[in-house]
Design a protein around this motif. Structure first.
Motif, PDB file in Angstrom:
ATOM      1  N   LEU A  34       0.829  -1.207   0.000  1.00 51.08           N
ATOM      2  CA  LEU A  34       0.000   0.000   0.000  1.00 51.08           C
ATOM      3  C   LEU A  34       0.864   1.258   0.000  1.00 51.08           C
ATOM      4  O   LEU A  34       0.594   2.201  -0.757  1.00 51.08           O
ATOM      5  CB  LEU A  34      -0.934  -0.002   1.217  1.00 51.08           C
ATOM      6  N   ALA A  35       1.911   1.278   0.816  1.00 48.87           N
ATOM      7  CA  ALA A  35       2.807   2.434   0.863  1.00 48.87           C
ATOM      8  C   ALA A  35       3.500   2.635  -0.484  1.00 48.87           C
ATOM      9  O   ALA A  35       3.632   3.769  -0.963  1.00 48.87           O
ATOM     10  CB  ALA A  35       3.832   2.259   1.976  1.00 48.87           C
ATOM     11  N   LEU A  36       3.938   1.549  -1.099  1.00 50.37           N
ATOM     12  CA  LEU A  36       4.575   1.649  -2.413  1.00 50.37           C
ATOM     13  C   LEU A  36       3.598   2.179  -3.453  1.00 50.37           C
ATOM     14  O   LEU A  36       3.959   3.007  -4.298  1.00 50.37           O
ATOM     15  CB  LEU A  36       5.112   0.284  -2.837  1.00 50.37           C
ATOM     16  N   GLY A  37       2.358   1.733  -3.393  1.00 45.89           N
ATOM     17  CA  GLY A  37       1.338   2.233  -4.315  1.00 45.89           C
ATOM     18  C   GLY A  37       1.062   3.711  -4.123  1.00 45.89           C
ATOM     19  O   GLY A  37       0.882   4.452  -5.100  1.00 45.89           O
ATOM     20  N   LEU A  38       1.030   4.160  -2.882  1.00 56.88           N
ATOM     21  CA  LEU A  38       0.816   5.588  -2.614  1.00 56.88           C
ATOM     22  C   LEU A  38       1.974   6.433  -3.124  1.00 56.88           C
ATOM     23  O   LEU A  38       1.768   7.497  -3.712  1.00 56.88           O
ATOM     24  CB  LEU A  38       0.613   5.817  -1.119  1.00 56.88           C
ATOM     25  N   VAL A  39       3.189   5.974  -2.918  1.00 56.39           N
ATOM     26  CA  VAL A  39       4.360   6.706  -3.409  1.00 56.39           C
ATOM     27  C   VAL A  39       4.355   6.748  -4.936  1.00 56.39           C
ATOM     28  O   VAL A  39       4.574   7.802  -5.542  1.00 56.39           O
ATOM     29  CB  VAL A  39       5.665   6.083  -2.868  1.00 56.39           C
ATOM     30  N   ALA A  40       4.093   5.607  -5.573  1.00 61.36           N
ATOM     31  CA  ALA A  40       4.063   5.565  -7.035  1.00 61.36           C
ATOM     32  C   ALA A  40       2.947   6.445  -7.591  1.00 61.36           C
ATOM     33  O   ALA A  40       3.138   7.154  -8.585  1.00 61.36           O
ATOM     34  CB  ALA A  40       3.891   4.128  -7.507  1.00 61.36           C
ATOM     35  N   GLY A  41       1.796   6.414  -6.961  1.00 59.61           N
ATOM     36  CA  GLY A  41       0.689   7.250  -7.419  1.00 59.61           C
ATOM     37  C   GLY A  41       0.972   8.728  -7.271  1.00 59.61           C
ATOM     38  O   GLY A  41       0.650   9.532  -8.150  1.00 59.61           O
ATOM     39  N   SER A  42       1.590   9.103  -6.164  1.00 59.08           N
ATOM     40  CA  SER A  42       1.913  10.522  -5.971  1.00 59.08           C
ATOM     41  C   SER A  42       2.997  10.979  -6.949  1.00 59.08           C
ATOM     42  O   SER A  42       2.935  12.099  -7.471  1.00 59.08           O
ATOM     43  CB  SER A  42       2.330  10.794  -4.527  1.00 59.08           C
ATOM     44  N   LEU A  43       3.988  10.112  -7.225  1.00 56.69           N
ATOM     45  CA  LEU A  43       4.997  10.463  -8.224  1.00 56.69           C
ATOM     46  C   LEU A  43       4.365  10.629  -9.607  1.00 56.69           C
ATOM     47  O   LEU A  43       4.705  11.551 -10.351  1.00 56.69           O
ATOM     48  CB  LEU A  43       6.094   9.402  -8.273  1.00 56.69           C
ATOM     49  N   ARG A  44       3.455   9.746  -9.939  1.00 53.35           N
ATOM     50  CA  ARG A  44       2.769   9.843 -11.234  1.00 53.35           C
ATOM     51  C   ARG A  44       1.945  11.117 -11.320  1.00 53.35           C
ATOM     52  O   ARG A  44       1.910  11.777 -12.357  1.00 53.35           O
ATOM     53  CB  ARG A  44       1.885   8.612 -11.416  1.00 53.35           C
ATOM     54  N   LEU A  45       1.295  11.493 -10.229  1.00 54.25           N
ATOM     55  CA  LEU A  45       0.494  12.719 -10.187  1.00 54.25           C
ATOM     56  C   LEU A  45       1.381  13.946 -10.365  1.00 54.25           C
ATOM     57  O   LEU A  45       1.070  14.852 -11.155  1.00 54.25           O
ATOM     58  CB  LEU A  45      -0.267  12.789  -8.859  1.00 54.25           C
ATOM     59  N   PHE A  46       2.496  13.988  -9.647  1.00 50.59           N
ATOM     60  CA  PHE A  46       3.403  15.135  -9.767  1.00 50.59           C
ATOM     61  C   PHE A  46       4.040  15.213 -11.151  1.00 50.59           C
ATOM     62  O   PHE A  46       4.229  16.295 -11.701  1.00 50.59           O
ATOM     63  CB  PHE A  46       4.486  15.071  -8.691  1.00 50.59           C
ATOM     64  N   MET A  47       4.369  14.061 -11.725  1.00 48.35           N
ATOM     65  CA  MET A  47       4.971  14.076 -13.056  1.00 48.35           C
ATOM     66  C   MET A  47       3.967  14.529 -14.110  1.00 48.35           C
ATOM     67  O   MET A  47       4.325  15.281 -15.027  1.00 48.35           O
ATOM     68  CB  MET A  47       5.517  12.689 -13.403  1.00 48.35           C
ATOM     69  N   SER A  48       2.733  14.111 -14.001  1.00 51.06           N
ATOM     70  CA  SER A  48       1.730  14.554 -14.964  1.00 51.06           C
ATOM     71  C   SER A  48       1.407  16.040 -14.778  1.00 51.06           C
ATOM     72  O   SER A  48       1.142  16.747 -15.746  1.00 51.06           O
ATOM     73  CB  SER A  48       0.463  13.708 -14.870  1.00 51.06           C
ATOM     74  N   ALA A  49       1.474  16.541 -13.556  1.00 52.57           N
ATOM     75  CA  ALA A  49       1.248  17.962 -13.304  1.00 52.57           C
ATOM     76  C   ALA A  49       2.376  18.795 -13.896  1.00 52.57           C
ATOM     77  O   ALA A  49       2.170  19.939 -14.304  1.00 52.57           O
ATOM     78  CB  ALA A  49       1.119  18.217 -11.808  1.00 52.57           C
ATOM     79  N   ALA A  50       3.586  18.219 -13.976  1.00 50.95           N
ATOM     80  CA  ALA A  50       4.733  18.928 -14.544  1.00 50.95           C
ATOM     81  C   ALA A  50       4.797  18.773 -16.057  1.00 50.95           C
ATOM     82  O   ALA A  50       5.713  19.291 -16.692  1.00 50.95           O
ATOM     83  CB  ALA A  50       6.018  18.411 -13.908  1.00 50.95           C
ATOM     84  N   GLY A  51       3.851  18.048 -16.656  1.00 46.20           N
ATOM     85  CA  GLY A  51       3.820  17.878 -18.100  1.00 46.20           C
ATOM     86  C   GLY A  51       4.694  16.743 -18.585  1.00 46.20           C
ATOM     87  O   GLY A  51       5.106  16.746 -19.744  1.00 46.20           O
ATOM     88  N   LEU A  52       4.979  15.781 -17.771  1.00 43.48           N
ATOM     89  CA  LEU A  52       5.847  14.674 -18.152  1.00 43.48           C
ATOM     90  C   LEU A  52       5.065  13.413 -18.477  1.00 43.48           C
ATOM     91  O   LEU A  52       5.552  12.317 -18.324  1.00 43.48           O
ATOM     92  CB  LEU A  52       6.847  14.385 -17.026  1.00 43.48           C
ATOM     93  N   SER A  53       3.847  13.558 -18.976  1.00 38.80           N
ATOM     94  CA  SER A  53       3.055  12.379 -19.304  1.00 38.80           C
ATOM     95  C   SER A  53       3.354  11.912 -20.724  1.00 38.80           C
ATOM     96  O   SER A  53       3.825  12.680 -21.559  1.00 38.80           O
ATOM     97  CB  SER A  53       1.564  12.676 -19.151  1.00 38.80           C
ATOM     98  N   THR A  54       3.075  10.660 -20.990  1.00 38.70           N
ATOM     99  CA  THR A  54       3.284  10.118 -22.340  1.00 38.70           C
ATOM    100  C   THR A  54       2.074  10.452 -23.208  1.00 38.70           C
ATOM    101  O   THR A  54       0.954  10.570 -22.712  1.00 38.70           O
ATOM    102  CB  THR A  54       3.483   8.598 -22.283  1.00 38.70           C
ATOM    103  N   PRO A  55       2.293  10.580 -24.517  1.00 39.41           N
ATOM    104  CA  PRO A  55       1.156  10.948 -25.406  1.00 39.41           C
ATOM    105  C   PRO A  55       0.146   9.862 -25.561  1.00 39.41           C
ATOM    106  O   PRO A  55       0.270   8.745 -25.349  1.00 39.41           O
ATOM    107  CB  PRO A  55       1.844  11.234 -26.734  1.00 39.41           C
TER     108      PRO A  55
END
Length: 55
Positions: A34-55
């Motif tokens: 669960l902790a790993l999932g929360l960390v991964a989800g938050s990293l994904r959220l921050f990366m998408s907010a910074a415009g680092l998402s895949t097309p």
């Protein structure tokens, strides 16, 4: 080996039932997943907010 009140730690650990020891193991595993999932989800959220998402 540490001695506690005349008993070694191995003797005191062996007194608990197997289901209880396996239950703790499963609980710690589930909490870590669960902790790993929360960390991964938050990293994904921050990366998408910074415009680092895949097309």
């Amino acid at each position: 080996m540490a001695i506690t009140e005349g008993r070694t730690m191995c003797e005191t650990v062996g007194k608990k039932p197997l289901w209880q020891r396996l239950g703790w193991l499963a609980l710690i595993w589930a909490a870590s997943v669960l902790a790993l999932g929360l960390v991964a989800g938050s990293l994904r959220l921050f990366m998408s907010a910074a415009g680092l998402s895949t097309p």
